[in-house]
Design a protein around this motif. Sequence first.
Motif, PDB file in Angstrom:
ATOM      1  N   SER A 219       0.830  -1.213   0.000  1.00 35.13           N
ATOM      2  CA  SER A 219       0.000   0.000   0.000  1.00 35.13           C
ATOM      3  C   SER A 219       0.861   1.259   0.000  1.00 35.13           C
ATOM      4  O   SER A 219       0.549   2.241  -0.690  1.00 35.13           O
ATOM      5  CB  SER A 219      -0.935  -0.007   1.216  1.00 35.13           C
ATOM      6  N   ILE A 220       1.956   1.230   0.744  1.00 28.71           N
ATOM      7  CA  ILE A 220       2.847   2.397   0.803  1.00 28.71           C
ATOM      8  C   ILE A 220       3.572   2.596  -0.526  1.00 28.71           C
ATOM      9  O   ILE A 220       3.638   3.719  -1.059  1.00 28.71           O
ATOM     10  CB  ILE A 220       3.864   2.233   1.957  1.00 28.71           C
ATOM     11  N   LEU A 221       4.106   1.514  -1.076  1.00 27.60           N
ATOM     12  CA  LEU A 221       4.856   1.617  -2.333  1.00 27.60           C
ATOM     13  C   LEU A 221       3.965   2.081  -3.478  1.00 27.60           C
ATOM     14  O   LEU A 221       4.376   2.912  -4.300  1.00 27.60           O
ATOM     15  CB  LEU A 221       5.490   0.271  -2.673  1.00 27.60           C
ATOM     16  N   ARG A 222       2.746   1.564  -3.543  1.00 29.67           N
ATOM     17  CA  ARG A 222       1.855   1.960  -4.638  1.00 29.67           C
ATOM     18  C   ARG A 222       1.311   3.370  -4.437  1.00 29.67           C
ATOM     19  O   ARG A 222       1.235   4.158  -5.389  1.00 29.67           O
ATOM     20  CB  ARG A 222       0.689   0.963  -4.751  1.00 29.67           C
ATOM     21  N   SER A 223       0.938   3.703  -3.229  1.00 27.80           N
ATOM     22  CA  SER A 223       0.357   5.024  -2.974  1.00 27.80           C
ATOM     23  C   SER A 223       1.356   6.145  -3.237  1.00 27.80           C
ATOM     24  O   SER A 223       0.991   7.203  -3.762  1.00 27.80           O
ATOM     25  CB  SER A 223      -0.150   5.109  -1.530  1.00 27.80           C
ATOM     26  N   PHE A 224       2.611   5.908  -2.873  1.00 23.59           N
ATOM     27  CA  PHE A 224       3.645   6.923  -3.093  1.00 23.59           C
ATOM     28  C   PHE A 224       4.382   6.716  -4.415  1.00 23.59           C
ATOM     29  O   PHE A 224       5.380   7.391  -4.682  1.00 23.59           O
ATOM     30  CB  PHE A 224       4.637   6.920  -1.926  1.00 23.59           C
ATOM     31  N   TRP A 275      -4.560   3.492   1.943  1.00 21.50           N
ATOM     32  CA  TRP A 275      -5.362   3.382   0.725  1.00 21.50           C
ATOM     33  C   TRP A 275      -6.487   4.421   0.697  1.00 21.50           C
ATOM     34  O   TRP A 275      -6.797   4.987  -0.364  1.00 21.50           O
ATOM     35  CB  TRP A 275      -5.965   1.983   0.609  1.00 21.50           C
ATOM     36  N   ALA A 276      -7.095   4.677   1.846  1.00 17.73           N
ATOM     37  CA  ALA A 276      -8.207   5.635   1.902  1.00 17.73           C
ATOM     38  C   ALA A 276      -7.734   7.042   1.562  1.00 17.73           C
ATOM     39  O   ALA A 276      -8.396   7.768   0.800  1.00 17.73           O
ATOM     40  CB  ALA A 276      -8.839   5.607   3.291  1.00 17.73           C
ATOM     41  N   ILE A 277      -6.591   7.433   2.123  1.00 14.39           N
ATOM     42  CA  ILE A 277      -6.054   8.771   1.843  1.00 14.39           C
ATOM     43  C   ILE A 277      -5.670   8.891   0.375  1.00 14.39           C
ATOM     44  O   ILE A 277      -5.964   9.896  -0.287  1.00 14.39           O
ATOM     45  CB  ILE A 277      -4.843   9.057   2.756  1.00 14.39           C
ATOM     46  N   TRP A 278      -5.019   7.848  -0.141  1.00 13.14           N
ATOM     47  CA  TRP A 278      -4.612   7.887  -1.552  1.00 13.14           C
ATOM     48  C   TRP A 278      -5.831   7.940  -2.476  1.00 13.14           C
ATOM     49  O   TRP A 278      -5.844   8.685  -3.465  1.00 13.14           O
ATOM     50  CB  TRP A 278      -3.760   6.663  -1.876  1.00 13.14           C
ATOM     51  N   TRP A 291     -12.320   2.502  -2.671  1.00 16.33           N
ATOM     52  CA  TRP A 291     -13.131   3.007  -1.567  1.00 16.33           C
ATOM     53  C   TRP A 291     -14.030   1.899  -1.007  1.00 16.33           C
ATOM     54  O   TRP A 291     -14.169   1.748   0.214  1.00 16.33           O
ATOM     55  CB  TRP A 291     -14.011   4.169  -2.044  1.00 16.33           C
ATOM     56  N   THR A 292     -14.631   1.142  -1.894  1.00 16.41           N
ATOM     57  CA  THR A 292     -15.525   0.060  -1.461  1.00 16.41           C
ATOM     58  C   THR A 292     -14.772  -0.986  -0.652  1.00 16.41           C
ATOM     59  O   THR A 292     -15.250  -1.456   0.391  1.00 16.41           O
ATOM     60  CB  THR A 292     -16.190  -0.608  -2.677  1.00 16.41           C
ATOM     61  N   VAL A 293     -13.583  -1.344  -1.124  1.00 15.13           N
ATOM     62  CA  VAL A 293     -12.774  -2.334  -0.407  1.00 15.13           C
ATOM     63  C   VAL A 293     -12.356  -1.806   0.959  1.00 15.13           C
ATOM     64  O   VAL A 293     -12.414  -2.524   1.971  1.00 15.13           O
ATOM     65  CB  VAL A 293     -11.531  -2.716  -1.238  1.00 15.13           C
TER      66      VAL A 293
END
Length: 352
Positions: A219-224, A275-278, A291-293
């Motif tokens: 989640s960190i690697l993909r979001s950033f 994930w929510a912030i991204w 968002w649904t997940v």
Amino acid sequence: MSTGFSIHKMMMDRYSIAVFMMISFLVGVLNASEGDSDLHYRSCLAECEETGCVGDQCFRHCNFPSDGVLVDGPWYMKEPLYLKWKQWECESDCRYACMIDREKEREERGEEPIKYHGKWPFKRVLGIQEPASVAFSALNLAMHLHGWLSFVNLLYYNLPLNQDKKAYYEFASLCHVYAILAMNSWFWSIVFHTREVDLTESLDYSSAVALLGYSLILSILRSFNVRDEAARVMVAAPFLAFFTTHILYLNFYNLDYGWNVKVCAIMGVAQLLVWAIWAGVTRHPSRWKLWTVVFGSGLAMLLEIYDFPPHYGVFDAHSLWHGTTVPLTFLWWSFIRDDAEIRTLDFIKKIK
């Protein structure tokens, strides 16, 4: 004088032993579940372990010691292989039969179910200890397998590849590792809920920690949008060190259920927040799936907090939590496929 002293010493020794036994009994009762201290249950269990029977129901393998040789028969009378595979020893069957028998009595009096040895009174189906959790875990495993195979099919058969026949999607390898860890985790969940022993419990906890930890890293690697390999290693290293240490702690020092739940909850909430912030700041076309997940997973966690007895002896809060993750897993892999397709096509447009 010496005789009187000896008698007094003997009485004190007996008194000390009696006090010690009483304290040990009280400590055991305090640490046990409510059902463990039920006198009717304890009486049934003691009788079953001695006779191998609960009422009219008798367990043939209670005549077998741990080496699998029949007590009152020749050495070649071995326990059937399928019983060895299930490891359904006499104590386990006695506990189950006495628990079911006791719960029937409680139900007739209108009393609520209680826990025995830390577990709700589940009804076995085909020898499976928690059938609903096993079924939902199998569905989750199937969903991850389907999602991963469809992801592979999209990457290597439906999207353009570079000159080295590799996918343009920068996070493809990370998703492959995620899929393997996810399927491994749900496999051991199936095994653990089929038969709970120390080994299956340890494997289930360890694989779940590995999956949650890696999911947080992903989640960190993909979001950033971390694409550089060296940067990925620097980001992942401290997390990997912590997760590895935690798994070693559980397996070789103390299998602390409470501490493990806290660690897993923190990792789960952390990745959902990332994930929510991204999803809130990005303009990703499939952000609604994310968002649904995120919200679905957050609501599903409440089932782990709100513990209740199994309905019909099968469906408890934990099994329903497994059930809610099935459609979320399908949607999650749908998002991954969308992300791979969008980024690949964008990259192709840039290089043309």
